[in-house]
Write a protein that holds these residues in place. Structure first.
Motif, mmCIF file in Angstrom:
data_model
loop_
_atom_site.group_PDB
_atom_site.id
_atom_site.type_symbol
_atom_site.label_atom_id
_atom_site.label_comp_id
_atom_site.label_asym_id
_atom_site.label_seq_id
_atom_site.Cartn_x
_atom_site.Cartn_y
_atom_site.Cartn_z
ATOM 1 N N ALA A 1 0.869 -1.261 -0.073
ATOM 2 C CA ALA A 1 -0.023 0.032 0.020
ATOM 3 C C ALA A 1 0.891 1.282 -0.001
ATOM 4 C CB ALA A 1 -0.941 -0.104 1.319
ATOM 5 N N ARG A 2 1.958 1.384 0.768
ATOM 6 C CA ARG A 2 3.011 2.347 0.624
ATOM 7 C C ARG A 2 3.724 2.636 -0.517
ATOM 8 N NH1 ARG A 2 7.944 3.644 1.035
ATOM 9 N NH2 ARG A 2 8.499 1.502 0.767
ATOM 10 N N HIS A 3 4.091 1.713 -1.145
ATOM 11 C CA HIS A 3 4.584 1.532 -2.602
ATOM 12 C C HIS A 3 3.659 2.164 -3.546
ATOM 13 C CE1 HIS A 3 7.165 -0.596 -5.765
ATOM 14 N NE2 HIS A 3 6.944 0.598 -6.156
ATOM 15 N N ALA A 4 2.354 1.571 -3.426
ATOM 16 C CA ALA A 4 1.237 2.067 -4.177
ATOM 17 C C ALA A 4 0.890 3.595 -4.126
ATOM 18 C CB ALA A 4 0.010 1.096 -4.317
ATOM 19 N N ASN A 5 0.782 3.946 -3.166
ATOM 20 C CA ASN A 5 0.514 5.408 -2.987
ATOM 21 C C ASN A 5 1.791 6.425 -3.365
ATOM 22 O OD1 ASN A 5 -1.886 5.312 -1.791
ATOM 23 N ND2 ASN A 5 -1.074 4.901 0.251
ATOM 24 N N LEU A 6 3.007 5.918 -3.041
ATOM 25 C CA LEU A 6 4.186 6.693 -3.806
ATOM 26 C C LEU A 6 4.207 6.654 -5.329
ATOM 27 C CD1 LEU A 6 7.084 5.639 -1.425
ATOM 28 C CD2 LEU A 6 5.767 7.804 -1.363
ATOM 29 N N TRP A 7 3.884 5.679 -5.607
ATOM 30 C CA TRP A 7 3.771 5.350 -7.328
ATOM 31 C C TRP A 7 2.708 6.161 -7.821
ATOM 32 C CZ3 TRP A 7 0.150 3.601 -10.629
ATOM 33 C CH2 TRP A 7 0.382 3.314 -11.838
ATOM 34 N N GLN A 8 1.503 6.293 -7.119
ATOM 35 C CA GLN A 8 0.265 6.791 -7.493
ATOM 36 C C GLN A 8 0.562 8.169 -7.716
ATOM 37 O OE1 GLN A 8 -2.570 4.547 -8.110
ATOM 38 N NE2 GLN A 8 -3.270 5.980 -9.420
ATOM 39 N N TRP A 9 1.104 8.749 -6.558
ATOM 40 C CA TRP A 9 1.350 10.349 -6.565
ATOM 41 C C TRP A 9 2.314 10.725 -7.361
ATOM 42 C CZ3 TRP A 9 -2.632 13.264 -5.376
ATOM 43 C CH2 TRP A 9 -3.712 12.627 -4.373
ATOM 44 N N GLY A 10 3.357 9.929 -7.470
ATOM 45 C CA GLY A 10 4.568 10.216 -8.213
ATOM 46 C C GLY A 10 4.263 10.319 -9.708
ATOM 47 N N TRP A 11 3.644 9.474 -10.407
ATOM 48 C CA TRP A 11 3.526 9.532 -11.564
ATOM 49 C C TRP A 11 2.222 10.435 -11.973
ATOM 50 C CZ3 TRP A 11 6.158 7.823 -15.427
ATOM 51 C CH2 TRP A 11 7.207 6.919 -15.366
ATOM 52 N N THR A 12 1.335 10.548 -11.068
ATOM 53 C CA THR A 12 0.252 11.782 -11.265
ATOM 54 C C THR A 12 1.052 12.980 -11.399
ATOM 55 O OG1 THR A 12 -1.421 10.311 -10.165
ATOM 56 C CG2 THR A 12 -1.696 12.842 -10.337
ATOM 57 N N ILE B 1 4.167 13.677 -12.191
ATOM 58 C CA ILE B 1 4.930 13.689 -13.579
ATOM 59 C C ILE B 1 4.148 14.044 -14.815
ATOM 60 C CG2 ILE B 1 6.076 12.103 -15.340
ATOM 61 C CD1 ILE B 1 7.399 10.540 -12.807
ATOM 62 N N TYR B 2 2.896 13.427 -14.824
ATOM 63 C CA TYR B 2 2.133 13.796 -15.969
ATOM 64 C C TYR B 2 1.195 15.027 -15.932
ATOM 65 C CZ TYR B 2 2.688 8.858 -17.357
ATOM 66 O OH TYR B 2 3.184 7.650 -18.027
ATOM 67 N N GLY B 3 1.045 15.213 -14.439
ATOM 68 C CA GLY B 3 0.545 16.848 -14.441
ATOM 69 C C GLY B 3 1.700 17.808 -14.650
ATOM 70 N N THR B 4 2.880 17.524 -14.222
ATOM 71 C CA THR B 4 3.680 18.690 -14.694
ATOM 72 C C THR B 4 3.933 18.562 -16.333
ATOM 73 O OG1 THR B 4 4.960 18.269 -12.547
ATOM 74 C CG2 THR B 4 6.285 19.147 -14.442
ATOM 75 N N SER B 5 4.084 17.464 -17.009
ATOM 76 C CA SER B 5 4.185 17.514 -18.435
ATOM 77 C C SER B 5 2.857 17.825 -19.068
ATOM 78 C CB SER B 5 4.290 15.926 -19.060
ATOM 79 O OG SER B 5 4.092 15.861 -19.957
ATOM 80 N N LEU B 6 1.691 17.933 -18.369
ATOM 81 C CA LEU B 6 0.508 18.612 -19.110
ATOM 82 C C LEU B 6 0.762 20.259 -19.023
ATOM 83 C CD1 LEU B 6 -2.394 18.553 -20.197
ATOM 84 C CD2 LEU B 6 -3.091 18.201 -18.016
ATOM 85 N N ALA B 7 1.063 20.658 -17.850
ATOM 86 C CA ALA B 7 1.314 22.252 -17.530
ATOM 87 C C ALA B 7 2.420 22.471 -18.611
ATOM 88 C CB ALA B 7 1.514 22.392 -16.267
ATOM 89 N N ASN C 1 6.107 4.539 -20.647
ATOM 90 C CA ASN C 1 5.081 3.712 -20.100
ATOM 91 C C ASN C 1 5.469 2.608 -19.707
ATOM 92 O OD1 ASN C 1 1.930 2.967 -20.310
ATOM 93 N ND2 ASN C 1 2.903 1.266 -21.413
ATOM 94 N N GLU C 2 6.610 1.963 -20.306
ATOM 95 C CA GLU C 2 7.315 0.881 -19.518
ATOM 96 C C GLU C 2 8.043 1.216 -18.241
ATOM 97 O OE1 GLU C 2 7.924 -2.995 -20.586
ATOM 98 O OE2 GLU C 2 6.897 -1.564 -21.705
ATOM 99 N N LEU C 3 8.428 2.268 -18.047
ATOM 100 C CA LEU C 3 8.871 2.749 -16.775
ATOM 101 C C LEU C 3 7.734 2.784 -15.741
ATOM 102 C CD1 LEU C 3 11.604 5.269 -17.666
ATOM 103 C CD2 LEU C 3 12.016 3.050 -16.697
ATOM 104 N N GLN C 4 6.815 3.236 -16.244
ATOM 105 C CA GLN C 4 5.527 3.374 -15.468
ATOM 106 C C GLN C 4 5.097 1.905 -15.058
ATOM 107 O OE1 GLN C 4 2.051 5.559 -16.885
ATOM 108 N NE2 GLN C 4 0.814 4.000 -15.836
#
Length: 227
Positions: A47-58, A60-66, A178-181
């Motif tokens: 669960a801890r890894h999942a939360n870090l992964w979720q917020w981390g990639w969110t 990354i993509y949010g910054t890329s969008l901006a 995507n592969e890294l994700q």
């Protein structure tokens, strides 16, 4: 003895899922408390890894969008503005995917705590198998289909603008990200399951001591027993 050893060797060569009744149920085993600490580690770390992964990639993509949104109107080069518009679409789709497709580990942790509180060890074990299967599916080829389509269309659009090499680079870069994700996703359940644990195989009055492991990988899901 020769017949016994031949039969035992034959059994160990098979990939089988051992049913619960195949283990020896001595009084000491029946009264032994489950090793909850091991399960705690699997579900809590997942669960801890999942939360870090979720917020981390969110992030990354949010910054890329901006960045792409800014470059789509402010970049000095027309090709850069065009590529940034393509990037806006790709980043928005990726960000939406992150928000819609949540990792299963936080929910699994909540369910694990409920099962642990009631002492349902068999339910915990089944939950671990389900979580490992979900991890396996999220690393399978099906997880790459959407990225292949999106990056393929994006690369083709850029190539159609007269820049084939830029289109190919855009496609390859998108697939690499995507592969890294995919491969940075949590896999604590799969790692825990792919460990041999003590077990006895009972055949009538004969008991064969050994070890078993449930083997989970992106290519297969099975079990192995060895003595």
């Amino acid at each position: 003895m020769h017949v016994f050893r031949l039969f035992a060797a034959l059994v160990t060569s098979l990939a089988v899922a051992l049913p619960a009744h195949s283990q020896t149920h001595s009084p000491s085993q029946a009264q032994a408390a489950p090793h909850w600490n091991e399960y705690d580690e699997v579900f809590e770390e997942g669960a801890r890894h999942a939360n870090l992964w979720q917020w981390g990639w969110t992030g990354i993509y949010g910054t890329s969008l901006a960045v792409n949104a800014y470059q789509s109107s402010e970049a000095s080069d027309s090709d850069d503005r065009f590529d940034a518009r393509v990037g806006v679409v790709k980043s928005a789709l990726a960000l939406g995917g992150m928000l819609m497709d949540r990792q299963p580990h936080p929910a699994a942790l909540a369910e694990y705590k409920r099962l642990k509180a009631s002492g349902e060890l068999s339910g915990v074990q089944a939950l671990g198998l389900e979580l490992a299967q979900a991890e396996r599916e999220r690393r399978g080829w099906g997880a790459r289909v959407n990225s292949l389509v999106v990056n393929g269309i994006a690369g083709a659009v850029i190539a159609a603008d007269g820049r084939e090499s830029d289109g190919a680079i855009n496609f390859a870069t998108g697939m690499l990200v995507n592969e890294l994700q995919i491969w940075t996703q949590p896999n604590e359940a799969s790692s825990a399951i792919n460990r041999f644990q003590p077990a006895n195989l009972t055949l009538g009055s004969m008991t064969i001591p050994g070890e078993y492991a449930l083997m989970v990988s992106p290519q297969q899901l099975g079990a192995t027993w060895r003595y």
